[in-house]
Structures are given as structure tokens and as C-alpha cells.
Motif scaffolding. Structure first.
Motif, PDB file in Angstrom:
ATOM      1  N   TYR A 123      51.285  22.732  52.713  1.00  0.00           N
ATOM      2  CA  TYR A 123      49.921  22.559  52.216  1.00  0.00           C
ATOM      3  C   TYR A 123      49.908  21.744  50.926  1.00  0.00           C
ATOM      4  O   TYR A 123      50.792  21.874  50.079  1.00  0.00           O
ATOM      5  CB  TYR A 123      49.278  23.916  51.939  1.00  0.00           C
ATOM      6  N   THR A 124      48.891  20.932  50.781  1.00  0.00           N
ATOM      7  CA  THR A 124      48.644  20.263  49.508  1.00  0.00           C
ATOM      8  C   THR A 124      47.866  21.212  48.599  1.00  0.00           C
ATOM      9  O   THR A 124      47.375  22.260  49.045  1.00  0.00           O
ATOM     10  CB  THR A 124      47.819  18.986  49.718  1.00  0.00           C
ATOM     11  N   LEU A 125      47.744  20.845  47.345  1.00  0.00           N
ATOM     12  CA  LEU A 125      46.980  21.669  46.407  1.00  0.00           C
ATOM     13  C   LEU A 125      45.546  21.845  46.896  1.00  0.00           C
ATOM     14  O   LEU A 125      44.993  22.953  46.847  1.00  0.00           O
ATOM     15  CB  LEU A 125      46.990  21.028  45.020  1.00  0.00           C
ATOM     16  N   GLU A 126      44.952  20.767  47.380  1.00  0.00           N
ATOM     17  CA  GLU A 126      43.570  20.836  47.854  1.00  0.00           C
ATOM     18  C   GLU A 126      43.447  21.776  49.052  1.00  0.00           C
ATOM     19  O   GLU A 126      42.473  22.533  49.167  1.00  0.00           O
ATOM     20  CB  GLU A 126      43.070  19.438  48.234  1.00  0.00           C
ATOM     21  N   GLU A 127      44.437  21.750  49.930  1.00  0.00           N
ATOM     22  CA  GLU A 127      44.410  22.632  51.103  1.00  0.00           C
ATOM     23  C   GLU A 127      44.578  24.092  50.692  1.00  0.00           C
ATOM     24  O   GLU A 127      43.946  24.987  51.266  1.00  0.00           O
ATOM     25  CB  GLU A 127      45.498  22.217  52.093  1.00  0.00           C
ATOM     26  N   VAL A 128      45.420  24.338  49.700  1.00  0.00           N
ATOM     27  CA  VAL A 128      45.594  25.707  49.211  1.00  0.00           C
ATOM     28  C   VAL A 128      44.302  26.202  48.567  1.00  0.00           C
ATOM     29  O   VAL A 128      43.878  27.345  48.789  1.00  0.00           O
ATOM     30  CB  VAL A 128      46.763  25.790  48.212  1.00  0.00           C
ATOM     31  N   GLN A 129      43.673  25.356  47.777  1.00  0.00           N
ATOM     32  CA  GLN A 129      42.407  25.742  47.147  1.00  0.00           C
ATOM     33  C   GLN A 129      41.352  26.075  48.202  1.00  0.00           C
ATOM     34  O   GLN A 129      40.622  27.063  48.070  1.00  0.00           O
ATOM     35  CB  GLN A 129      41.915  24.617  46.240  1.00  0.00           C
ATOM     36  N   ALA A 130      41.291  25.266  49.249  1.00  0.00           N
ATOM     37  CA  ALA A 130      40.331  25.519  50.325  1.00  0.00           C
ATOM     38  C   ALA A 130      40.668  26.813  51.051  1.00  0.00           C
ATOM     39  O   ALA A 130      39.769  27.581  51.438  1.00  0.00           O
ATOM     40  CB  ALA A 130      40.317  24.342  51.302  1.00  0.00           C
ATOM     41  N   PHE A 131      41.968  27.076  51.219  1.00  0.00           N
ATOM     42  CA  PHE A 131      42.370  28.293  51.923  1.00  0.00           C
ATOM     43  C   PHE A 131      42.045  29.534  51.103  1.00  0.00           C
ATOM     44  O   PHE A 131      41.696  30.582  51.660  1.00  0.00           O
ATOM     45  CB  PHE A 131      43.857  28.256  52.257  1.00  0.00           C
TER      46      PHE A 131
END
Length: 201
Positions: A123-131
Motif C-alpha cells: 500500500y502507498t501512504l494514500e491507500e493506507v489513509q483511505a483504508f
């Protein structure tokens, strides 16, 4: 019927349709609850459940909801599941399986099921934030074991990545809004935690 034959059958999205898809095998099975694990059900049924476990668990849960007598066997069979294919579990289906399987919990069952959940490793940082936002929305609907697992995964992400302090604050703030519940402890610190040998409880 060969395992490949099961895999080639069309996946049905309707729950009842999914069960009907496998009914002939299950209705012809000679279920012997007093027999040892590998002799409790027929070879065809064993193959069917191995395939369903290998998939995303949606059809597996549908089958167990209609044929609950197999739930204990399936939970026990996860003890022998040392590895999986590339098919990750559907998170909601995994949560339902945990709920169905609670009377039959073993450390290996829960641990191997958690291993089948979608990984956050890439995961990218943005994907982790969304998750994290998804976790906040789904925490009342997902099983506590799954919520706790992903909270730990996000914490590990923040520790491993070189994040700006403000980025860490954003992720931490999101996690603080998620309730961590005391639940089944499936951890182990001895060699069995790595080996997951079948006799472990």
C-alpha cells in the motif's frame, strides 16, 4: 470430480445460487461426525471445501450458512492450511466465517484465516489513509479480530515507513477513532507460531 472441475464452474453471485451450485456434492456426502477429520466426509466434499477455502470465502460462508454441520470441520481444516493461492479473502466473508466458527476457534484456524486477508504490504501512504477511513466506517460491521489486525497493520506501516511527523499524526488520529476490542488471542511465541503444526491448540 477433479479439483480443476470445481474451479472451472461459473461463480454465482446470488447466495442461494452459490449453494445450489454445490448441493449435489453436499447432499450425496456421508457425514460421519464421530470419525477422524480426514474420514468424516467424502473425498469429493473434502476437495470441494479445499477449493472454497482457497477462494475468497464468499461461497464457503454461503455453504456453511445452509449446511452448518460442516462448520466445525472447515474450522479444523484451516489447521492444515499451510499456504494459500494468490486468492485473498473477502473481508466481510472472513468476518462472517469468524463469527460462524467462534465455537470452534483454535489458534491455527484464526491465524491462517487472518493470513488470508488482503495484505497492506504494498500500500502507498494514500491507500493506507483511505483504508483507515474504511476501517472507521466498517468497525461495527467487521469482526473485532479483523479490525484489530488491520489496526496493527497500520501501526506497523507507520513504524516502517519514513513518514513526515504530520503524516504520522493523521494516521494515528484516524486509528484513535477505532475501538480496539479484547478478543480471542491467537498469538504464540514458541516455535509452533512459525510451524503451525496440526496438533497445536
Amino acid at each position: 470430480m477433479a479439483e480443476e472441475d470445481y474451479r472451472n464452474k461459473g461463480r454465482l453471485s446470488n447466495q442461494t445460487g452459490a449453494v445450489d451450485h454445490y448441493r449435489r456434492i453436499l447432499d450425496n456426502d456421508r457425514f460421519e461426525p464421530s470419525e477422524p477429520h480426514w474420514r468424516r466426509i467424502s473425498k469429493n466434499t473434502i476437495t470441494l471445501f479445499q477449493v472454497l477455502i482457497d477462494q475468497d470465502l464468499k461461497d464457503l460462508v454461503s455453504v456453511l450458512e445452509h449446511y452448518p454441520k460442516y462448520t466445525e470441520w472447515v474450522c479444523e481444516h484451516f489447521r492444515y492450511a499451510y499456504s494459500y493461492s494468490e486468492n485473498s479473502a473477502d473481508i466481510s466473508a472472513a468476518g462472517k466465517l469468524l463469527t460462524l466458527g467462534e465455537p470452534y476457534f483454535s489458534k491455527q484456524f484464526v491465524r491462517n484465516l487472518v493470513r488470508k486477508l488482503p495484505s497492506m504490504d504494498n500500500y502507498t501512504l494514500e491507500e493506507v489513509q483511505a483504508f483507515v477511513e474504511t476501517l472507521k466506517e466498517k468497525q461495527r460491521h467487521w469482526h473485532p479480530i479483523i479490525v484489530n489486525h488491520y489496526c496493527e497493520a497500520v501501526n506497523e506501516f507507520t513504524q516502517k515507513q519514513r513518514l513526515h511527523p504530520l503524516q504520522k499524526i493523521v494516521l494515528t488520529k484516524g486509528l484513535n477513532e477505532i475501538k480496539i476490542e479484547e478478543t480471542y488471542d491467537y498469538s504464540a511465541e514458541d516455535r509452533d507460531a512459525v510451524l503451525d503444526i496440526p496438533y497445536m491448540n
